[in-house]
Design an enzyme around this catalytic site. Structure first.
Site, PDB file in Angstrom:
ATOM      1  N   HIS A  34      -0.610  49.934  51.322  1.00  0.00           N
ATOM      2  CA  HIS A  34      -1.944  50.535  51.374  1.00  0.00           C
ATOM      3  C   HIS A  34      -2.797  50.017  50.220  1.00  0.00           C
ATOM      4  O   HIS A  34      -2.307  49.874  49.103  1.00  0.00           O
ATOM      5  CB  HIS A  34      -1.848  52.061  51.294  1.00  0.00           C
ATOM      6  CG  HIS A  34      -1.117  52.654  52.451  1.00  0.00           C
ATOM      7  ND1 HIS A  34      -1.742  52.985  53.627  1.00  0.00           N
ATOM      8  CD2 HIS A  34       0.201  52.930  52.630  1.00  0.00           C
ATOM      9  CE1 HIS A  34      -0.844  53.453  54.475  1.00  0.00           C
ATOM     10  NE2 HIS A  34       0.349  53.434  53.896  1.00  0.00           N
ATOM     11  N   ASP A  59      -8.010  50.333  57.526  1.00  0.00           N
ATOM     12  CA  ASP A  59      -7.409  51.517  58.113  1.00  0.00           C
ATOM     13  C   ASP A  59      -8.449  52.144  59.047  1.00  0.00           C
ATOM     14  O   ASP A  59      -9.636  52.168  58.729  1.00  0.00           O
ATOM     15  CB  ASP A  59      -7.043  52.503  56.991  1.00  0.00           C
ATOM     16  CG  ASP A  59      -6.140  53.621  57.484  1.00  0.00           C
ATOM     17  OD1 ASP A  59      -6.602  54.423  58.313  1.00  0.00           O
ATOM     18  OD2 ASP A  59      -4.989  53.686  57.045  1.00  0.00           O
ATOM     19  N   HIS A  66       4.454  47.764  55.192  1.00  0.00           N
ATOM     20  CA  HIS A  66       3.018  47.607  54.951  1.00  0.00           C
ATOM     21  C   HIS A  66       2.644  48.222  53.606  1.00  0.00           C
ATOM     22  O   HIS A  66       3.365  49.068  53.076  1.00  0.00           O
ATOM     23  CB  HIS A  66       2.202  48.231  56.086  1.00  0.00           C
ATOM     24  CG  HIS A  66       2.457  49.692  56.302  1.00  0.00           C
ATOM     25  ND1 HIS A  66       3.594  50.167  56.934  1.00  0.00           N
ATOM     26  CD2 HIS A  66       1.745  50.789  55.971  1.00  0.00           C
ATOM     27  CE1 HIS A  66       3.552  51.491  56.982  1.00  0.00           C
ATOM     28  NE2 HIS A  66       2.442  51.896  56.390  1.00  0.00           N
TER      29      HIS A  66
END
Lengths: 326, 326
Positions: free
Chosen positions: A268, A194, A266
């Site tokens: 995390h 990220d 997606h």
């Protein structure tokens, strides 16, 4: 007569002095901007993180001023001499072994500044919106509300809006940042850090697994058929991320967001010691394990689930969703 | 000769002066304690909240010193004059409309202290444990692990350990703090403010619903039979809390903790704008709505679920659980 080389040298030096002077001038001018800030109202106050966001004007144009207290800089503070940093002090309260004090603290602008500030000037509408205190509401999104209200919005957020995701998946952008990749068309995905993560602080590890297929906008689209995809992500991430970074598999927390911040499925991947406020809170985050368990137990998966989440008043669908939600 | 009344007055005045002097002496002495702190190591650093916890000694006894930067006190700072509070300033970076600065900030110990500190001295083992940086691991607790490892521990945490809960339920303690109560033996509960909440700041609203029956230690004990209890809590809390406090029902977030901090079933009620770090994170918090949905879908409820959560290394079962967990 000075040689050509020497002339060039003089010229170079003069140029550098000029640049330094210009940049000093710019710096002085930019500091003056700050001094001319005219306060109008408080946009946001965060007493926990010691941040305050002010709205005002400089030269009649809107300015946002974010003031944040600095953290204790343990590289600059000589901890052996910590009592010397704590200056004027008064005892506020004492109860048994507990003593509470208030003090001033040594500061200087070179190595021990007290405040870091961000000035946004001239500030546009989107800056104001972003830095305003956003009130939230809980939404109970039924499958019917999803189809009628949310899905049409999601469709506007696909395609060109997420071209940057396709660029990553096609290795047209950020290819050097990929940590892990499985090229399978159906169950494949790639993992990259990220942008918020500095890649240094392991307790703040923050990665993102993006699926290769592009027919899944969010968990709303998931049913039993997608179980192998999610199980593949879970098992490969837990096995391979610890080979790339100094973390153990049981230090990794895998979750999805609903609603997500962009509409291409997606997951995390975050260090269990990392606290990120709203990002990992229930009412936004759902453990990948719980997503998988849901698919195992209900073959229609999330297509038929009522999803509960918090939504900010600046969200495009805020009014539509709050007026419908029980 | 002074009258008796006047004598009493003189005596009273002398006594007050003595108390003032003693308390000044105590205060000076307590401030001196702080100045004698000898640093040994950093126990914990929290750059986000600007807190650092130091371990050291005063007079050869262990001392913990927690230093925390103060928040911007918007009651004391005259915001119209904010540029005067920002003192020495340098520009760090400038990109388009964004300007970043570092500065010193006006401070004085009466109204604008920079640091609040807590000194724990002499500090005991449990203080050190509590204020140490606690590394966490994710646990996958299967029903079998619960029965073999966790349940025996839970049993040691019932009875006398939660006498304080029984005192609340029997109105022997904190009766005046009760916000809402349903006396039903099976589906009843009461609601009172969490001690962490100041009862003033609505965006930090933090209540706790404690069930009246005492056969439920945690969600692990819940099955289909308990659905009416949970539905009763959800519907009464969402209906009645907004009558007691200026919040709307869709500003309330209801969740349980697993593992809970004490083993008598309770539900947390929090304002949706309130961020509490680990307390409302997935991997600890589970939405009451999701608990209810689970009971509706699986009649054995949580008795047969694998529960995923983060646990700190100081937890009594940390070693047993991490060595077992896949």
């Amino acid at each position: 007569m000075p040689s050509l080389l020497f002339k060039q040298f003089l010229y170079q030096e003069a140029l550098e002095q000029l640049i330094t002077k210009m940049s000093e001038a710019t710096s002085v001018e930019k500091v003056r901007l700050l001094q001319n800030f005219q306060f109008e109202k408080v946009l946001k106050e965060d007493t926990k993180n010691k941040i305050v966001t002010l709205y005002g004007y400089i030269e009649n144009k809107v300015a946002l001023l974010l003031l944040e207290k600095t953290a204790f800089d343990l590289h600059c503070i000589k901890l052996q001499e910590i009592p010397d940093y704590i200056q004027e002090t008064r005892l506020v309260q004492n109860n048994d072994v507990f003593h509470w004090y208030l003090s001033t603290f040594l500061q200087n602008n070179d190595s021990l500044p007290s405040v870091k500030s961000t000035l946004i000037w001239p500030a546009a509408e989107n800056h104001i919106r972003k830095y305003s205190d956003q009130k939230r509401r809980m939404i109970r999104e039924t499958p019917e509300m999803y189809l009628r209200i949310v899905k049409p919005f999601v469709e506007t957020q696909r395609g060109p809006q997420i071209q940057w995701v396709n660029n990553i998946l096609n290795h047209k952008a950020e290819a050097e940042r990929i940590v892990l990749e499985d090229l399978d068309k159906v169950n494949g995905f790639l993992v990259l850090p990220d942008l918020k993560w500095d890649r240094q602080t392991m307790s703040a590890l923050n990665l993102m697994a993006i699926v290769h297929r592009n027919d899944l906008a969010s968990i709303r689209d998931l049913n039993l058929e997608h179980l192998p995809l999610l199980e593949n992500i879970r098992s490969r991430v837990l096995n391979d991320v610890p080979k790339k970074f100094p973390v153990d598999r049981n230090q990794l927390k895998l979750f999805v967001h609903y609603p997500p911040s962009y509409y291409h499925l997606h997951v995390h991947i975050m260090h269990v010691d990392h606290e990120t406020g709203e990002g990992s809170s229930v009412g936004r985050a759902i453990l990948l394990d719980d997503v998988i368990e849901r698919l195992q137990n209900c073959k229609h998966g999330f297509v038929e689930k009522t999803l509960i989440y918090g939504i900010g008043e600046q969200h495009f669908l805020f009014n539509d969703l709050t007026s419908e939600s029980e």
